[in-house]
Scaffold this motif. Structure first.
Motif, PDB file in Angstrom:
ATOM      1  N   ASP A 116      25.582   7.881  47.982  1.00  0.00           N
ATOM      2  CA  ASP A 116      25.057   6.805  48.878  1.00  0.00           C
ATOM      3  C   ASP A 116      25.529   5.378  48.140  1.00  0.00           C
ATOM      4  OD1 ASP A 116      24.276   8.413  50.809  1.00  0.00           O
ATOM      5  OD2 ASP A 116      22.141   8.400  50.183  1.00  0.00           O
ATOM      6  N   VAL A 117      25.259   5.343  46.767  1.00  0.00           N
ATOM      7  CA  VAL A 117      25.446   4.136  46.162  1.00  0.00           C
ATOM      8  C   VAL A 117      26.949   3.876  45.888  1.00  0.00           C
ATOM      9  CG1 VAL A 117      25.193   2.933  43.821  1.00  0.00           C
ATOM     10  CG2 VAL A 117      23.611   4.748  44.526  1.00  0.00           C
ATOM     11  N   ILE A 118      27.826   4.773  46.036  1.00  0.00           N
ATOM     12  CA  ILE A 118      29.140   4.537  45.891  1.00  0.00           C
ATOM     13  C   ILE A 118      29.718   4.133  47.159  1.00  0.00           C
ATOM     14  CG2 ILE A 118      31.569   5.681  45.726  1.00  0.00           C
ATOM     15  CD1 ILE A 118      30.075   7.933  43.944  1.00  0.00           C
ATOM     16  N   GLU A 119      29.066   4.658  48.163  1.00  0.00           N
ATOM     17  CA  GLU A 119      29.531   4.174  49.542  1.00  0.00           C
ATOM     18  C   GLU A 119      29.004   3.145  50.021  1.00  0.00           C
ATOM     19  OE1 GLU A 119      29.539   7.703  52.362  1.00  0.00           O
ATOM     20  OE2 GLU A 119      31.402   8.373  51.200  1.00  0.00           O
ATOM     21  N   SER A 120      27.848   2.638  49.468  1.00  0.00           N
ATOM     22  CA  SER A 120      27.488   1.217  49.611  1.00  0.00           C
ATOM     23  C   SER A 120      28.239   0.137  48.834  1.00  0.00           C
ATOM     24  CB  SER A 120      26.063   1.096  49.208  1.00  0.00           C
ATOM     25  OG  SER A 120      26.005   0.995  47.623  1.00  0.00           O
ATOM     26  N   ARG A 121      29.277   0.446  48.208  1.00  0.00           N
ATOM     27  CA  ARG A 121      30.331  -0.302  47.687  1.00  0.00           C
ATOM     28  C   ARG A 121      31.422  -0.371  48.330  1.00  0.00           C
ATOM     29  NH1 ARG A 121      28.253  -3.258  42.669  1.00  0.00           N
ATOM     30  NH2 ARG A 121      26.448  -2.071  42.226  1.00  0.00           N
ATOM     31  N   GLY A 122      31.529   0.299  49.515  1.00  0.00           N
ATOM     32  CA  GLY A 122      32.849   0.144  50.269  1.00  0.00           C
ATOM     33  C   GLY A 122      33.852   1.314  49.840  1.00  0.00           C
ATOM     34  N   LEU A 123      33.527   2.325  49.126  1.00  0.00           N
ATOM     35  CA  LEU A 123      34.404   3.406  48.609  1.00  0.00           C
ATOM     36  C   LEU A 123      33.950   4.778  49.105  1.00  0.00           C
ATOM     37  CD1 LEU A 123      34.736   2.396  44.950  1.00  0.00           C
ATOM     38  CD2 LEU A 123      36.467   2.119  46.538  1.00  0.00           C
ATOM     39  N   ARG A 124      34.723   5.517  49.779  1.00  0.00           N
ATOM     40  CA  ARG A 124      34.355   6.679  50.379  1.00  0.00           C
ATOM     41  C   ARG A 124      34.423   7.853  49.235  1.00  0.00           C
ATOM     42  NH1 ARG A 124      36.765  10.521  53.176  1.00  0.00           N
ATOM     43  NH2 ARG A 124      38.594   9.682  53.031  1.00  0.00           N
ATOM     44  N   VAL A 125      33.542   8.670  49.437  1.00  0.00           N
ATOM     45  CA  VAL A 125      33.504   9.770  48.302  1.00  0.00           C
ATOM     46  C   VAL A 125      34.237  11.059  48.877  1.00  0.00           C
ATOM     47  CG1 VAL A 125      32.062  11.311  47.464  1.00  0.00           C
ATOM     48  CG2 VAL A 125      31.364   9.107  47.274  1.00  0.00           C
ATOM     49  N   ASP A 126      35.207  11.384  48.007  1.00  0.00           N
ATOM     50  CA  ASP A 126      35.985  12.532  48.653  1.00  0.00           C
ATOM     51  C   ASP A 126      35.567  13.838  48.423  1.00  0.00           C
ATOM     52  OD1 ASP A 126      38.580  10.878  49.337  1.00  0.00           O
ATOM     53  OD2 ASP A 126      37.913  10.232  47.555  1.00  0.00           O
ATOM     54  N   LEU A 127      34.358  14.034  47.224  1.00  0.00           N
ATOM     55  CA  LEU A 127      34.067  15.370  47.024  1.00  0.00           C
ATOM     56  C   LEU A 127      32.623  15.283  46.564  1.00  0.00           C
ATOM     57  CD1 LEU A 127      34.949  18.456  46.154  1.00  0.00           C
ATOM     58  CD2 LEU A 127      35.044  17.564  44.157  1.00  0.00           C
ATOM     59  N   ILE A 128      31.810  16.205  47.107  1.00  0.00           N
ATOM     60  CA  ILE A 128      30.592  16.195  46.657  1.00  0.00           C
ATOM     61  C   ILE A 128      30.135  17.936  46.739  1.00  0.00           C
ATOM     62  CG2 ILE A 128      29.973  15.660  49.020  1.00  0.00           C
ATOM     63  CD1 ILE A 128      27.314  14.790  48.081  1.00  0.00           C
ATOM     64  N   PRO A 129      29.495  18.452  45.756  1.00  0.00           N
ATOM     65  CA  PRO A 129      29.441  19.981  45.925  1.00  0.00           C
ATOM     66  C   PRO A 129      28.503  20.285  46.701  1.00  0.00           C
ATOM     67  CG  PRO A 129      28.456  19.180  43.723  1.00  0.00           C
ATOM     68  CD  PRO A 129      29.139  17.833  44.463  1.00  0.00           C
ATOM     69  N   SER A 130      28.050  21.551  47.069  1.00  0.00           N
ATOM     70  CA  SER A 130      27.041  21.916  48.059  1.00  0.00           C
ATOM     71  C   SER A 130      25.677  22.249  47.207  1.00  0.00           C
ATOM     72  CB  SER A 130      27.577  23.222  48.794  1.00  0.00           C
ATOM     73  OG  SER A 130      27.738  24.317  47.787  1.00  0.00           O
ATOM     74  N   VAL A 131      25.783  22.411  45.996  1.00  0.00           N
ATOM     75  CA  VAL A 131      24.778  22.397  45.481  1.00  0.00           C
ATOM     76  C   VAL A 131      24.599  21.212  44.160  1.00  0.00           C
ATOM     77  CG1 VAL A 131      22.932  23.651  43.568  1.00  0.00           C
ATOM     78  CG2 VAL A 131      24.457  25.027  45.428  1.00  0.00           C
ATOM     79  N   TYR A 132      23.752  20.317  44.232  1.00  0.00           N
ATOM     80  CA  TYR A 132      24.007  19.196  43.186  1.00  0.00           C
ATOM     81  C   TYR A 132      23.737  19.463  41.973  1.00  0.00           C
ATOM     82  CZ  TYR A 132      23.543  16.923  48.188  1.00  0.00           C
ATOM     83  OH  TYR A 132      23.519  16.640  49.392  1.00  0.00           O
ATOM     84  N   SER A 133      24.760  19.811  41.192  1.00  0.00           N
ATOM     85  CA  SER A 133      24.323  20.108  39.680  1.00  0.00           C
ATOM     86  C   SER A 133      25.827  19.796  38.948  1.00  0.00           C
ATOM     87  CB  SER A 133      24.005  21.458  39.368  1.00  0.00           C
ATOM     88  OG  SER A 133      25.023  22.530  39.727  1.00  0.00           O
ATOM     89  N   GLY A 134      25.796  19.544  37.655  1.00  0.00           N
ATOM     90  CA  GLY A 134      26.884  19.244  37.166  1.00  0.00           C
ATOM     91  C   GLY A 134      27.797  20.549  37.202  1.00  0.00           C
TER      92      GLY A 134
END
Ligand code: SAH
Length: 499
Positions: free
Chosen positions: A345-363
């Motif tokens: 959300d923070v990245i996209e609020s800067r006008g940049l689209r996120v290309d990848l986000i894992p299905s489980v939120y961990s490193g």
């Protein structure tokens, strides 16, 4: 000179009984001069950088003499500081607020009282005793039992009053108060109560009649009544059994620590509200804050992926770019990965689209997702990655990338610094044998870093949080589901089992 002193009533102990005005003034204080009766949590409203001066009796020391307290207030105000003189209950009821205001006004220093909820009314209320009642008492008389108060008490006059009598500063005088009222002609069967540490988790109420109150208090617990305590005498005391509202709340008498990361802000968290509504005494501790690392970023061209693992990392990255007068277009056609939805959300609020986000939120899930994408034959770029994250970030991500033979650079953008909140800087802070409720793994780590010597029973919202708590050496329990309600239920459970 812009210095000013506010004489603020902190209320009887429960931090939610501080007034809105008191809170506002505290939040803007440069210096807080406080007494020993200030409830836990109230000092948490002072800014972390405020100077806290304890002038009460604590750790076996004697209280600072009144003249010296006035000297401190004058000195700090003359330095141009906003000074909050924080007192238990109401500042003008047996709190020497009048003397302090006179001393300040004589020196031409602006001074403003901020009324507080007095223990004389709120402590009986907390024990189910309304100080007046149409059927039982139509007046209220608040007296001090303190021996050093100039005029000796006129017990003959007190014994003749029809209303409710409330004695402050009488913890060591309970027997004497009752005897002298009887000797002055009051019915020895007049209901009477003594309430210790009212409105706090350690509230204790003993009821009886004038003839037996002191003995009842001693029998209930030796060595008898401990300060602070109020003594209430009058027919209203008979209502205490039926109106004992606190006894009906599941977490009455329980203290729960709610450690919060600084980024969440403090006070008024939903979990705190939930636990308090169930009767718990909640101590919020703000245990860490983030700090930028002052180092230039590498040239951003030539990377195939930029990888962000926290919302804070994104903020610090853009701050850095801006501070160095650089531009996000440097990244060219690089793709962007984020560890979870908050970061995204923070990245996209800067006008940049996120290309990848894992299905489980961990490193580790992020590392695996990146490997899958980069190992696919469709990936034709440089295969170089740039990790933009916290100093000493979780090791899993880097390990998984390394195992996959991927080429990555890592830039630490910020670090987490432990802090100890105003409340715990108190000399009388008591963090022993505590149950703490944790809503995220980072608050566990922040707390463990700030309080390395404290062992808590950790009630955790989910698996990740519990893992962090176990790694910190805490005894743990997990909520049935990852909601705040279930977390509060788990807290109740811990206390039920401990009984
Ligand atoms: N200004 C304060 C009173 C100061 S005198 C007020 O308005 O409440 C201090 C006395 O207040 C104590 O000796 C005790 O009698 C009473 N007191 C303050 N806090 C109390 C508490 N939490 N429980 C019981 N008595 C309390």
């Amino acid at each position: 000179m812009n210095g000013k002193v506010w004489l603020v009533g902190a209320g009887p102990g429960d931090p939610e009984l501080l007034t809105l005005k008191g809170k506002r003034v505290l939040e803007q204080a440069d210096v807080v001069v406080y007494d020993r009766l200030i409830g836990p949590g109230v000092l948490g409203y002072a800014p972390p950088e405020a100077e806290l001066i304890d002038v009460g009796k604590s750790g076996g020391r004697h209280p600072v003499p009144q003249g010296e307290i006035e000297g401190i207030l004058i000195e700090k105000a003359l330095e141009g500081k906003r000074v909050v003189r924080l007192k238990g209950g109401d500042p003008f009821l047996f709190g020497r607020g009048g003397e302090e205001m006179t001393a300040l006004t004589d020196r031409g220093i602006p001074c403003e009282p901020v009324s507080g909820v007095t223990s004389a009314i709120a402590v009986p209320a907390s024990a189910g005793i309304p100080v007046t009642h149409r059927d039982y008492a139509s007046s209220l008389h608040i007296v001090t039992a303190h021996k050093r108060w100039d005029a000796p008490l006129d017990y003959d006059a007190l014994a003749r009053l029809e209303g409710t009598l409330v004695f402050l500063m009488g913890a060591s005088e309970v027997g004497e108060i009752c005897e002298r009222l009887i000797a002055a002609g009051m019915d020895k069967n007049t209901p009477a109560a003594v309430i210790e540490r009212g409105t706090t988790a350690r509230q204790r109420r003993v009821t009886g009649v004038l003839a037996n109150l002191a003995r009842a208090a001693r029998d209930d617990r030796s060595p008898g009544v401990q300060p602070p305590a109020v003594v209430v005498v009058g027919r209203v005391v008979a209502l205490a059994e039926t109106l004992d509202w606190r006894a009906r709340l599941p977490l009455t008498g329980r203290r729960v620590l709610v450690p919060l990361p600084a980024s969440r802000g403090k006070n008024g968290g939903r979990l705190t509200a939930l636990l308090r509504s169930r009767g718990a005494e909640v101590l919020e501790t703000l245990s860490s804050r983030t700090e930028a690392i002052d180092a230039p970023l590498p040239h951003l061209g030539g990377y195939e992926w930029l990888v962000f693992t926290s919302a804070a990392g994104v903020e610090f990255f853009f701050e850095r770019l801006r501070a160095d007068r650089r531009d996000i277009r440097e990244i060219d056609a690089a793709k962007i990965a984020a560890v979870g939805s908050a970061t995204k959300d923070v990245i996209e609020s800067r006008g940049l689209r996120v290309d990848l986000i894992p299905s489980v939120y961990s490193g580790s899930a992020l590392g695996k997702a990146l490997r899958t994408v980069l190992e696919s034959p469709l990936s034709a770029g440089s295969k170089r990655l740039l990790l933009l994250r916290a100093e000493r970030g979780a090791p899993d991500l880097a390990r998984i990338l390394r195992e996959g033979g991927l080429d990555f650079d890592e830039v630490p953008l910020y670090r987490t610094v432990p802090i100890v909140s105003g409340d715990d800087r108190r000399e009388d802070a008591d963090l022993g044998d505590v149950t703490a409720a944790f809503t995220c793994a980072s608050s566990v780590r922040g707390f463990a870093a700030s309080y390395p010597d404290v062992r808590v029973r950790a009630v955790c919202i989910g698996e990740q949080t519990e893992k962090a708590a176990r790694e910190s050496g805490y005894e743990t329990r997990v909520a049935r589901k990852a909601t705040l309600e279930d977390l509060a239920d788990a807290v109740e459970e811990v206390f039920r089992l401990a009984k």
